[in-house]
Each structure stands twice: as C-alpha cells, then as structure tokens.
Scaffold this motif. Structure first.
Motif, PDB file in Angstrom:
ATOM      1  N   PRO A 168       0.349   4.645  -0.376  1.00 12.22           N
ATOM      2  CA  PRO A 168      -0.229   3.439  -0.890  1.00 12.22           C
ATOM      3  C   PRO A 168       0.298   2.148   0.114  1.00 12.22           C
ATOM      4  O   PRO A 168      -0.509   1.560   0.512  1.00 12.22           O
ATOM      5  CB  PRO A 168      -0.036   3.251  -2.019  1.00 12.22           C
ATOM      6  CG  PRO A 168       0.405   4.413  -2.683  1.00 12.22           C
ATOM      7  CD  PRO A 168       1.002   5.236  -1.664  1.00 12.22           C
ATOM      8  N   TRP A 169       1.387   2.445   0.838  1.00 10.55           N
ATOM      9  CA  TRP A 169       1.818   1.388   1.764  1.00 10.55           C
ATOM     10  C   TRP A 169       0.954   1.293   2.774  1.00 10.55           C
ATOM     11  O   TRP A 169       0.532   0.191   3.528  1.00 10.55           O
ATOM     12  CB  TRP A 169       3.442   1.555   1.938  1.00 10.55           C
ATOM     13  CG  TRP A 169       3.873   0.448   2.824  1.00 10.55           C
ATOM     14  CD1 TRP A 169       4.396  -0.946   2.278  1.00 10.55           C
ATOM     15  CD2 TRP A 169       3.936   0.254   4.145  1.00 10.55           C
ATOM     16  NE1 TRP A 169       4.820  -1.641   3.201  1.00 10.55           N
ATOM     17  CE2 TRP A 169       4.485  -1.159   4.607  1.00 10.55           C
ATOM     18  CE3 TRP A 169       3.620   1.169   5.370  1.00 10.55           C
ATOM     19  CZ2 TRP A 169       4.597  -1.515   5.752  1.00 10.55           C
ATOM     20  CZ3 TRP A 169       3.785   0.930   6.455  1.00 10.55           C
ATOM     21  CH2 TRP A 169       4.219  -0.416   6.714  1.00 10.55           C
ATOM     22  N   ARG A 170       0.792   2.629   3.532  1.00 12.73           N
ATOM     23  CA  ARG A 170       0.128   2.619   4.592  1.00 12.73           C
ATOM     24  C   ARG A 170      -1.310   2.171   4.506  1.00 12.73           C
ATOM     25  O   ARG A 170      -2.063   1.764   5.357  1.00 12.73           O
ATOM     26  CB  ARG A 170      -0.014   4.162   5.183  1.00 12.73           C
ATOM     27  CG  ARG A 170       1.523   4.576   5.718  1.00 12.73           C
ATOM     28  CD  ARG A 170       1.751   3.969   6.916  1.00 12.73           C
ATOM     29  NE  ARG A 170       0.957   4.277   8.251  1.00 12.73           N
ATOM     30  CZ  ARG A 170       1.451   4.235   9.377  1.00 12.73           C
ATOM     31  NH1 ARG A 170       2.432   3.707   9.648  1.00 12.73           N
ATOM     32  NH2 ARG A 170       0.683   4.334  10.517  1.00 12.73           N
ATOM     33  N   TRP A 171      -1.911   2.529   3.389  1.00 10.93           N
ATOM     34  CA  TRP A 171      -3.258   2.048   3.052  1.00 10.93           C
ATOM     35  C   TRP A 171      -3.454   0.597   3.037  1.00 10.93           C
ATOM     36  O   TRP A 171      -4.313   0.055   3.863  1.00 10.93           O
ATOM     37  CB  TRP A 171      -3.682   2.731   1.501  1.00 10.93           C
ATOM     38  CG  TRP A 171      -5.175   2.419   0.993  1.00 10.93           C
ATOM     39  CD1 TRP A 171      -6.003   1.955   1.804  1.00 10.93           C
ATOM     40  CD2 TRP A 171      -5.478   2.691  -0.159  1.00 10.93           C
ATOM     41  NE1 TRP A 171      -7.302   1.757   1.187  1.00 10.93           N
ATOM     42  CE2 TRP A 171      -6.736   2.440  -0.270  1.00 10.93           C
ATOM     43  CE3 TRP A 171      -5.067   3.405  -1.173  1.00 10.93           C
ATOM     44  CZ2 TRP A 171      -7.611   2.483  -1.254  1.00 10.93           C
ATOM     45  CZ3 TRP A 171      -5.961   3.356  -2.391  1.00 10.93           C
ATOM     46  CH2 TRP A 171      -7.193   3.099  -2.420  1.00 10.93           C
ATOM     47  N   GLN A 172      -2.471  -0.142   2.344  1.00 15.52           N
ATOM     48  CA  GLN A 172      -2.521  -1.723   2.345  1.00 15.52           C
ATOM     49  C   GLN A 172      -2.274  -2.257   3.707  1.00 15.52           C
ATOM     50  O   GLN A 172      -2.592  -3.179   4.105  1.00 15.52           O
ATOM     51  CB  GLN A 172      -1.459  -1.877   1.311  1.00 15.52           C
ATOM     52  CG  GLN A 172      -1.471  -3.590   1.126  1.00 15.52           C
ATOM     53  CD  GLN A 172      -2.812  -4.018   0.582  1.00 15.52           C
ATOM     54  OE1 GLN A 172      -3.211  -3.468  -0.454  1.00 15.52           O
ATOM     55  NE2 GLN A 172      -3.623  -4.748   1.159  1.00 15.52           N
ATOM     56  N   TYR A 173      -1.260  -1.549   4.448  1.00 17.85           N
ATOM     57  CA  TYR A 173      -1.037  -1.943   5.958  1.00 17.85           C
ATOM     58  C   TYR A 173      -2.190  -1.859   6.687  1.00 17.85           C
ATOM     59  O   TYR A 173      -2.653  -2.803   7.491  1.00 17.85           O
ATOM     60  CB  TYR A 173      -0.008  -1.028   6.566  1.00 17.85           C
ATOM     61  CG  TYR A 173       0.225  -1.225   7.912  1.00 17.85           C
ATOM     62  CD1 TYR A 173       0.658  -2.302   8.479  1.00 17.85           C
ATOM     63  CD2 TYR A 173      -0.303  -0.402   8.828  1.00 17.85           C
ATOM     64  CE1 TYR A 173       0.706  -2.290   9.871  1.00 17.85           C
ATOM     65  CE2 TYR A 173      -0.592  -0.293  10.169  1.00 17.85           C
ATOM     66  CZ  TYR A 173       0.321  -1.625  10.928  1.00 17.85           C
ATOM     67  OH  TYR A 173       0.350  -1.804  11.950  1.00 17.85           O
TER      68      TYR A 173
ATOM     69  N   ARG B 159      -6.661  -6.416  -1.689  1.00 18.55           N
ATOM     70  CA  ARG B 159      -5.432  -5.628  -2.186  1.00 18.55           C
ATOM     71  C   ARG B 159      -6.223  -4.081  -2.471  1.00 18.55           C
ATOM     72  O   ARG B 159      -7.424  -4.187  -2.789  1.00 18.55           O
ATOM     73  CB  ARG B 159      -4.895  -6.140  -3.683  1.00 18.55           C
ATOM     74  CG  ARG B 159      -4.373  -7.614  -3.661  1.00 18.55           C
ATOM     75  CD  ARG B 159      -2.885  -7.583  -2.644  1.00 18.55           C
ATOM     76  NE  ARG B 159      -3.190  -7.881  -1.499  1.00 18.55           N
ATOM     77  CZ  ARG B 159      -2.333  -7.609  -0.323  1.00 18.55           C
ATOM     78  NH1 ARG B 159      -1.333  -7.082  -0.634  1.00 18.55           N
ATOM     79  NH2 ARG B 159      -2.692  -7.962   0.976  1.00 18.55           N
ATOM     80  N   ILE B 160      -5.749  -3.182  -2.307  1.00 19.71           N
ATOM     81  CA  ILE B 160      -6.136  -1.839  -2.379  1.00 19.71           C
ATOM     82  C   ILE B 160      -6.101  -1.432  -3.718  1.00 19.71           C
ATOM     83  O   ILE B 160      -5.602  -2.281  -4.581  1.00 19.71           O
ATOM     84  CB  ILE B 160      -5.441  -0.568  -1.466  1.00 19.71           C
ATOM     85  CG1 ILE B 160      -4.042  -0.603  -1.881  1.00 19.71           C
ATOM     86  CG2 ILE B 160      -5.293  -1.004   0.008  1.00 19.71           C
ATOM     87  CD1 ILE B 160      -3.275   0.535  -1.587  1.00 19.71           C
ATOM     88  N   ILE B 161      -7.112  -0.429  -4.031  1.00 21.20           N
ATOM     89  CA  ILE B 161      -7.279  -0.394  -5.608  1.00 21.20           C
ATOM     90  C   ILE B 161      -5.923   0.133  -6.340  1.00 21.20           C
ATOM     91  O   ILE B 161      -5.683  -0.171  -7.345  1.00 21.20           O
ATOM     92  CB  ILE B 161      -8.249   0.840  -5.646  1.00 21.20           C
ATOM     93  CG1 ILE B 161      -9.762   0.402  -5.372  1.00 21.20           C
ATOM     94  CG2 ILE B 161      -8.400   1.358  -7.250  1.00 21.20           C
ATOM     95  CD1 ILE B 161     -10.857   1.241  -5.324  1.00 21.20           C
ATOM     96  N   GLY B 162      -5.263   0.953  -5.499  1.00 15.29           N
ATOM     97  CA  GLY B 162      -3.887   1.226  -6.197  1.00 15.29           C
ATOM     98  C   GLY B 162      -2.892   0.108  -6.386  1.00 15.29           C
ATOM     99  O   GLY B 162      -2.237   0.097  -7.334  1.00 15.29           O
ATOM    100  N   MET B 163      -2.921  -0.818  -5.500  1.00  9.27           N
ATOM    101  CA  MET B 163      -2.327  -2.013  -5.662  1.00  9.27           C
ATOM    102  C   MET B 163      -2.945  -3.054  -7.094  1.00  9.27           C
ATOM    103  O   MET B 163      -1.918  -3.469  -7.709  1.00  9.27           O
ATOM    104  CB  MET B 163      -2.151  -2.873  -4.427  1.00  9.27           C
ATOM    105  CG  MET B 163      -1.499  -2.329  -3.378  1.00  9.27           C
ATOM    106  SD  MET B 163       0.349  -2.068  -3.799  1.00  9.27           S
ATOM    107  CE  MET B 163       0.535  -1.365  -2.103  1.00  9.27           C
ATOM    108  N   LYS B 164      -4.161  -3.098  -6.973  1.00  2.21           N
ATOM    109  CA  LYS B 164      -4.613  -3.620  -8.230  1.00  2.21           C
ATOM    110  C   LYS B 164      -4.155  -3.227  -9.477  1.00  2.21           C
ATOM    111  O   LYS B 164      -4.004  -3.703 -10.315  1.00  2.21           O
ATOM    112  CB  LYS B 164      -6.279  -3.563  -8.004  1.00  2.21           C
ATOM    113  CG  LYS B 164      -6.769  -4.576  -6.701  1.00  2.21           C
ATOM    114  CD  LYS B 164      -8.257  -4.493  -6.999  1.00  2.21           C
ATOM    115  CE  LYS B 164      -8.705  -5.150  -5.573  1.00  2.21           C
ATOM    116  NZ  LYS B 164     -10.346  -4.871  -5.459  1.00  2.21           N
ATOM    117  N   ALA B 165      -4.207  -1.657  -9.484  1.00  5.67           N
ATOM    118  CA  ALA B 165      -3.950  -1.148 -10.506  1.00  5.67           C
ATOM    119  C   ALA B 165      -2.353  -1.267 -10.963  1.00  5.67           C
ATOM    120  O   ALA B 165      -2.081  -1.391 -12.266  1.00  5.67           O
ATOM    121  CB  ALA B 165      -4.209   0.515 -10.468  1.00  5.67           C
ATOM    122  N   LEU B 166      -1.609  -1.512 -10.035  1.00  5.40           N
ATOM    123  CA  LEU B 166      -0.164  -1.663 -10.351  1.00  5.40           C
ATOM    124  C   LEU B 166       0.172  -2.918 -10.765  1.00  5.40           C
ATOM    125  O   LEU B 166       1.043  -3.243 -11.566  1.00  5.40           O
ATOM    126  CB  LEU B 166       0.606  -1.262  -8.929  1.00  5.40           C
ATOM    127  CG  LEU B 166       0.837   0.071  -8.484  1.00  5.40           C
ATOM    128  CD1 LEU B 166       1.311   0.089  -7.310  1.00  5.40           C
ATOM    129  CD2 LEU B 166       1.563   0.850  -9.439  1.00  5.40           C
TER     130      LEU B 166
END
Length: 163
Positions: free
Chosen positions: A38-43, A150-157
């Motif tokens: 997820p870090w690379r996706w957000q990057y 924000r990526i979907i994974g970050m939104k969920a977190l």
C-alpha cells in the motif's frame, strides 16, 4: 507536507526516468510482479498527482504531451487511487487499464529542473536542491506533496468512506 527522505530518492529517480521516456504508472509500484504494498500504491498516486498539478509530468497522447487537459489528469489520479494495482482479479478483467495504458512523460519543466540540479541518472546521489525546488514548485502551484487522493486501502485504514 514535505517529501520524506524515503520518497525523495525515489522521486528523483522516477522523474529522471520520466524525463528520458514515457512509462505507464505501473512503473511506480514496481511493475506487475511486485508484492502488494500500500505504501508504493500511495506513493505512485502522490507522485502523479503532484507531478501533474505542478506541470512536471503529463500524459503522452497521439496529439502530443500538451493535448492532455487538467481534468483528464485529475480523473486519472482518482482512478489510480481507486484501482488496487495489486488485485489480480481487477487486472484480469481489464480494471487496471489506468495502471497500464497511459504513458506518463516528463515535461520541459521537469527536464529543466533536473538539468539545473545536475541530475543525470536515475540512481545518482540525492540532490537536496532538486527536492527543495520540487517542494517550492508545489507550494507555488498550491499542491503540497501528499495532498492528492488517498488510496482505497488508506481510506479504509483511516475510517473514511469510499467515494
């Protein structure tokens, strides 16, 4: 928000690569064989959002690099933030075209900034002046680093809802 040390060397190398050729956004996450990160996706979303908003990057079209409007670029960043590049079921059904189809390229602004700061390779020593110039350009264009979607994974977190 400032570009972190971890991100700075990646940003420098990625901008250099975009300055010499066009690449799909997938390059920013490590390609199709990359492990879910997820870090690379957000990057990747941050680099493209900041790059498009600041004028450092654009998308190459049949009409050339300048033919891509800001709404198209904004929509692309939103789609990238919503399409998990590590979800192979999306990849197999064509849901990841936004990661594989557009060809991102550095602009003259990017080329000039790299040249002015002596960056001539993707794996060279980090140029603190380049990162300072990028941050100054982002401030001037009112698009601080990390201000994109924000990526979907970050939104969920973080407890945000989708959409």
């Amino acid at each position: 928000m400032h570009i972190s040390k971890r991100e700075a060397s990646l940003v420098q190398g990625d901008l250099f690569l975009f300055s010499i050729s066009e690449y799909c956004p997938d390059m920013l996450i490590g390609g199709r064989g990359a492990a879910s990160d997820p870090w690379r996706w957000q990057y990747a979303v941050d680099v493209l959002h900041s790059g498009f908003e600041s004028g450092l990057l654009t998308v190459w079209t049949d009409q050339g690099a300048e033919a891509c409007g800001s709404q198209v670029l904004s929509d692309l960043v939103r789609m990238l933030s919503e399409s998990d590049p590590f979800d192979m079921s999306q990849f197999l059904t064509g849901g990841l075209d936004c990661w594989l189809e557009p060809q991102v390229v550095g602009t003259d602004i990017c080329d000039d900034m790299l040249r002015r700061n002596g960056v001539d390779r993707s794996d060279g020593e980090l140029s603190a002046t380049l990162i300072a110039d990028i941050e100054a350009l982002l401030r001037k264009r009112s698009c601080p680093w990390g201000s994109g979607p924000r990526i979907i994974g970050m939104k969920a977190l973080s407890g945000e809802s989708k959409g």
